[in-house]
Scaffold this active site. Structure first.
Site, PDB file in Angstrom:
ATOM      1  N   TYR A   1      47.849  55.273  23.778  1.00  0.00           N
ATOM      2  CA  TYR A   1      46.891  54.228  24.184  1.00  0.00           C
ATOM      3  C   TYR A   1      47.329  53.603  25.512  1.00  0.00           C
ATOM      4  CZ  TYR A   1      43.772  50.185  23.634  1.00  0.00           C
ATOM      5  OH  TYR A   1      42.797  49.239  23.801  1.00  0.00           O
TER       6      TYR A   1
ATOM      7  N   PHE B   1      23.902  54.487  46.164  1.00  0.00           N
ATOM      8  CA  PHE B   1      23.444  55.356  45.084  1.00  0.00           C
ATOM      9  C   PHE B   1      22.752  54.474  44.027  1.00  0.00           C
ATOM     10  CE2 PHE B   1      24.107  57.538  40.984  1.00  0.00           C
ATOM     11  CZ  PHE B   1      23.294  58.618  41.238  1.00  0.00           C
ATOM     12  N   ASP B   2      21.897  55.062  43.198  1.00  0.00           N
ATOM     13  CA  ASP B   2      21.062  54.220  42.318  1.00  0.00           C
ATOM     14  C   ASP B   2      21.860  53.371  41.334  1.00  0.00           C
ATOM     15  OD1 ASP B   2      21.625  56.553  40.959  1.00  0.00           O
ATOM     16  OD2 ASP B   2      19.623  56.868  40.153  1.00  0.00           O
TER      17      ASP B   2
ATOM     18  N   ASP C   1      32.582  54.700  48.431  1.00  0.00           N
ATOM     19  CA  ASP C   1      32.004  55.312  47.240  1.00  0.00           C
ATOM     20  C   ASP C   1      32.163  56.818  47.467  1.00  0.00           C
ATOM     21  OD1 ASP C   1      30.553  56.329  45.186  1.00  0.00           O
ATOM     22  OD2 ASP C   1      28.679  55.299  45.656  1.00  0.00           O
TER      23      ASP C   1
ATOM     24  N   ALA D   1      32.475  59.832  45.680  1.00  0.00           N
ATOM     25  CA  ALA D   1      32.263  60.897  44.684  1.00  0.00           C
ATOM     26  C   ALA D   1      32.470  62.272  45.325  1.00  0.00           C
ATOM     27  CB  ALA D   1      30.863  60.797  44.091  1.00  0.00           C
TER      28      ALA D   1
ATOM     29  N   LYS E   1      32.268  64.780  40.293  1.00  0.00           N
ATOM     30  CA  LYS E   1      31.874  65.613  41.440  1.00  0.00           C
ATOM     31  C   LYS E   1      33.149  66.253  42.015  1.00  0.00           C
ATOM     32  CE  LYS E   1      28.306  62.588  41.062  1.00  0.00           C
ATOM     33  NZ  LYS E   1      28.263  61.538  40.032  1.00  0.00           N
TER      34      LYS E   1
ATOM     35  N   HIS F   1      13.664  55.936  36.188  1.00  0.00           N
ATOM     36  CA  HIS F   1      13.469  57.380  36.316  1.00  0.00           C
ATOM     37  C   HIS F   1      14.098  58.179  35.183  1.00  0.00           C
ATOM     38  CE1 HIS F   1      17.080  56.102  38.369  1.00  0.00           C
ATOM     39  NE2 HIS F   1      17.570  57.324  38.319  1.00  0.00           N
TER      40      HIS F   1
HETATM   41  N1  F0G Z   1      28.154  57.089  43.516  1.00  0.00           N
HETATM   42  C1  F0G Z   1      27.564  58.218  43.936  1.00  0.00           C
HETATM   43  C2  F0G Z   1      27.503  58.527  45.396  1.00  0.00           C
HETATM   44  C3  F0G Z   1      27.003  59.101  43.011  1.00  0.00           C
HETATM   45  O1  F0G Z   1      26.421  60.218  43.452  1.00  0.00           O
HETATM   46  C4  F0G Z   1      27.080  58.796  41.630  1.00  0.00           C
HETATM   47  C5  F0G Z   1      26.500  59.670  40.645  1.00  0.00           C
HETATM   48  C6  F0G Z   1      27.712  57.606  41.242  1.00  0.00           C
HETATM   49  C7  F0G Z   1      28.243  56.788  42.213  1.00  0.00           C
HETATM   50  C8  F0G Z   1      27.817  57.215  39.799  1.00  0.00           C
HETATM   51  O2  F0G Z   1      28.718  58.018  39.151  1.00  0.00           O
HETATM   52  O3  F0G Z   1      27.381  59.274  37.459  1.00  0.00           O
HETATM   53  O4  F0G Z   1      29.859  59.202  37.366  1.00  0.00           O
HETATM   54  O5  F0G Z   1      28.558  57.198  36.808  1.00  0.00           O
HETATM   55  N2  F0G Z   1      25.709  60.598  40.912  1.00  0.00           N
HETATM   56  C9  F0G Z   1      25.142  61.557  40.005  1.00  0.00           C
HETATM   57  C10 F0G Z   1      24.078  62.338  40.709  1.00  0.00           C
HETATM   58  C11 F0G Z   1      24.716  61.026  38.690  1.00  0.00           C
HETATM   59  O6  F0G Z   1      23.369  63.089  40.029  1.00  0.00           O
HETATM   60  O7  F0G Z   1      23.953  62.249  41.930  1.00  0.00           O
HETATM   61  P1  F0G Z   1      28.612  58.451  37.617  1.00  0.00           P
END
Ligand code: F0G
Length: 460
Positions: free
Chosen positions: A72, A125-126, A216, A218, A259, A451
Site C-alpha cells: 500500500y 483538452f476536454d 500537459d 500525454a 499515451k 459527447h
Molecule cells: N490531456 C490530454 C492532452 C489528453 O489527450 C488526455 C486524454 C488527457 C489529458 C486526459 O487523460 O484520459 O488519461 O484521463 N486524451 C484521450 C484522448 C482520452 O482520446 O485523446 P486521461
C-alpha cells in the site's frame, strides 16, 4: 514501394477482431443512440476512438508486471517509477495517479487561489477544461491562427499565439491567471507539435508574470520527436535530451501515461521543485486517487509504466509511430479527403466541415461522418468538434468549434499498414457519397462532457 519507416518490433500475440455485417452495424449504431462512444467494442472492426490505453505493451513490460510490489505504501514499484520519472524530467517530486484526469483533479484546484481565475492553454483538452471549470475557473485557448487552416503547411501548428497570450494576461491581470497549460502535442488541434522556440517564449512570459507553467504532456515524446525532425538546431540531439529541455522550461508536468507511457492505465504528476505545492497535492491526492505512493495504480501498473516511459523515447519506435499517421494521411489526401496537414502525432484529423458543409454545426457534422464511417467499414472514429466543445458554461449556448474534426486515432504498436489502407479505402468511399450524410439531433444530452453519453437521431 513506399518510403516509410519500418516497425522496430514484430507481433508476438494477437487479438482476433471481426467485421460484423452491414445490417448488424446499422442496428448496433441505432442501439448506441448514433454515438460511437456507446458502441460495444466487439461490434467494432478497427477501433480508432482513441490512442489512450489502447496500445500494445512490449514483452519487457509484461515481464515487469510480475515484479509488481503491491504494498500500500512505499512499494519497490513506486520507487522504480519515481526514479524513471525523475531521470526523464529532471523534476524533484512525483506522484502516480490512475490516469491524466486524476492528475488534473488533484493539481488544478491547488493552483486556484481566488475567485474568477483563468487558465490559458494552446488548447485545453476536454477533461482539462472540465476540471478547470469544475474548480470554478475559466479556460481560455490561445493557439496560432494557422492551426485552423488545415490545408496550409506549418511545422508547428500546435504553437501558442504569443501576442494573444500577452494580451490575455494584460486583459485579465496576471494575478488572475492560475496557470498556463502547454498541451504537447496539441491534441485537439490534430496532435500538432509545439516548437521549442515557442515553448521557450511561453516560459519566458510565464516567468516574467510569475505564473506557473504546466506541461500537459500525454504525448511529450512525440512532441520531442517532431522538434528533432522539424526544428533547426535539434537534429543532433536525442529525443530524451529534447524532452529534458522541454521539462526544464516548466514547473509542473501532468501526464496521461496511457499515451506516451505505453500502458493501458496510469498517469503522473511531477513537480520541479515546489515543495509546498507537492505537500498540498500529497494531501489532496489521498481522498481523490489514493495514497501518494500508488495514486490509484497497482504496483504492477507502475512497473509497466517505468518500462513504457523509456520505450516511448526510442527513436526507431517514434519514427515508425509518426510515419504510420503520415501514411494514413497521405492515402487520404491522394483520395481527395480534406485533412489537417501536415499530420500530427497520434491521429489523422479529417476536416468534416469541408466534407458535409450542408450540415450546420449544431447538427454535428463530424459526428455524422463518424457514424457513416462506422456503417461503411466497422471503423470507430471520434468527433472533435462542436459536440465535444459543449455549451458555454455561462450562456448555455452551443459553442461553435473552429473546425469540425473527425479524429482517426491510431493506437500504439497495434494496427498494421494494411489496416490503415482499409481505413483509407472506406473513408474515401464515404467521402464520395458525402451528400447522403444527414445531421443529428439530441434525444439525450448530459450537462457536462456530453459527447461521451449523448444519444441522437438522424435528422431526416
Ligand atoms: N490531456 C490530454 C492532452 C489528453 O489527450 C488526455 C486524454 C488527457 C489529458 C486526459 O487523460 O484520459 O488519461 O484521463 N486524451 C484521450 C484522448 C482520452 O482520446 O485523446 P486521461
Amino acid at each position: 514501394m513506399h518510403d516509410y519507416a519500418m516497425p522496430p518490433y514484430r507481433i508476438k500475440m494477437v487479438e482476433p477482431i471481426k467485421l460484423i455485417s452491414r445490417e448488424e452495424r446499422e442496428q448496433a449504431l441505432k442501439d448506441a443512440g448514433y454515438n460511437p462512444f456507446r458502441l460495444r467494442s466487439e461490434d467494432v472492426y478497427i477501433d480508432l476512438l482513441t490512442d489512450s490505453g489502447t496500445g500494445a505493451m512490449s514483452h519487457y513490460q509484461w515481464a515487469a508486471l510480475m515484479q509488481g510490489d503491491e504494498a500500500y505504501a512505499g512499494s519497490r514499484s513506486f520507487y522504480r517509477l519515481e526514479e524513471t520519472v525523475k531521470e526523464i524530467t529532471g523534476y524533484q517530486y512525483m506522484m502516480p495517479v490512475h490516469q491524466g484526469r486524476g492528475a488534473e483533479q488533484v493539481m488544478i484546484p491547488e493552483l486556484i487561489t481566488h475567485d474568477h481565475m483563468y487558465f490559458i492553454s494552446n488548447i485545453h483538452f476536454d477533461t482539462t477544461r472540465a476540471h478547470v471549470e469544475i474548480a470554478g475557473a475559466r479556460a481560455i485557448d490561445c493557439v496560432i491562427p494557422e492551426c485552423f487552416e488545415t490545408e496550409i503547411y506549418h511545422p508547428f501548428k500546435g504553437n501558442f499565439d504569443i501576442i494573444r497570450l500577452q494580451e490575455i494576461i494584460q486583459e485579465k491581470g496576471s494575478e488572475n491567471i492560475a496557470g498556463i497549460i502547454m498541451t504537447i502535442t496539441n491534441n485537439s488541434a490534430g496532435g500538432q507539435p509545439v516548437s521549442m522556440e515557442n515553448m521557450m517564449a511561453v516560459s519566458k512570459i510565464a516567468k516574467h508574470h510569475n505564473i506557473r507553467l504546466i506541461i500537459d504532456g500525454a504525448r511529450y515524446a512525440e512532441n520531442s520527436y517532431f522538434i528533432k525532425q522539424r526544428e533547426q538546431g535539434f537534429k543532433q540531439k536525442s529525443v530524451a535530451e529534447i524532452a529534458r529541455e522541454t521539462f526544464a522550461l516548466a514547473d509542473i508536468f501532468l501526464m496521461s501515461s496511457k499515451k506516451d507511457g505505453l500502458v493501458n492505465i496510469g498517469g503522473l504528476i511531477a513537480i520541479k521543485d515546489d515543495l509546498d505545492l507537492f505537500r498540498k497535492c500529497q494531501t489532496a491526492i489521498v481522498p481523490k486517487e489514493g495514497f501518494p505512493t500508488y495514486g490509484g495504480l497497482a504496483g504492477r501498473d507502475m512497473e509497466a509504466l517505468a518500462v513504457g516511459l523509456k520505450e516511448a523515447l526510442n527513436e526507431q519506435y517514434l519514427a515508425y509511430r509518426i510515419d504510420e499517421i503520415k501514411y494514413l494521411g497521405d492515402l487520404l489526401r491522394e483520395g481527395g479527403v480534406p485533412i489537417q496537414y501536415p499530420t500530427g502525432g497520434h491521429a489523422v484529423f479529417v476536416d468534416c466541415g469541408k466534407i458535409v458543409p450542408h450540415i450546420p454545426y449544431d447538427q454535428f457534422p463530424a459526428q455524422a461522418v463518424c457514424n457513416a464511417l462506422y456503417i461503411e467499414g466497422g471503423i470507430r472514429p471520434v468527433e472533435i468538434g462542436s459536440l465535444l466543445l459543449g455549451r458555454d458554461p455561462d450562456t448555455h449556448l452551443n459553442i461553435k468549434a473552429d473546425k469540425e474534426f473527425m479524429r482517426l486515432t491510431i493506437p500504439r504498436r497495434t494496427y498494421t499498414f494494411q489496416h490503415l489502407e482499409y481505413v483509407a479505402k472506406c473513408l474515401i468511399r464515404v467521402y464520395q457519397n458525402r451528400n447522403e450524410i444527414k445531421g443529428l439531433k439530441f434525444t439525450y444530452e448530459s450537462p457536462i462532457l456530453r459527447h461521451f453519453t449523448a444519444e441522437f437521431l438522424p435528422i431526416e
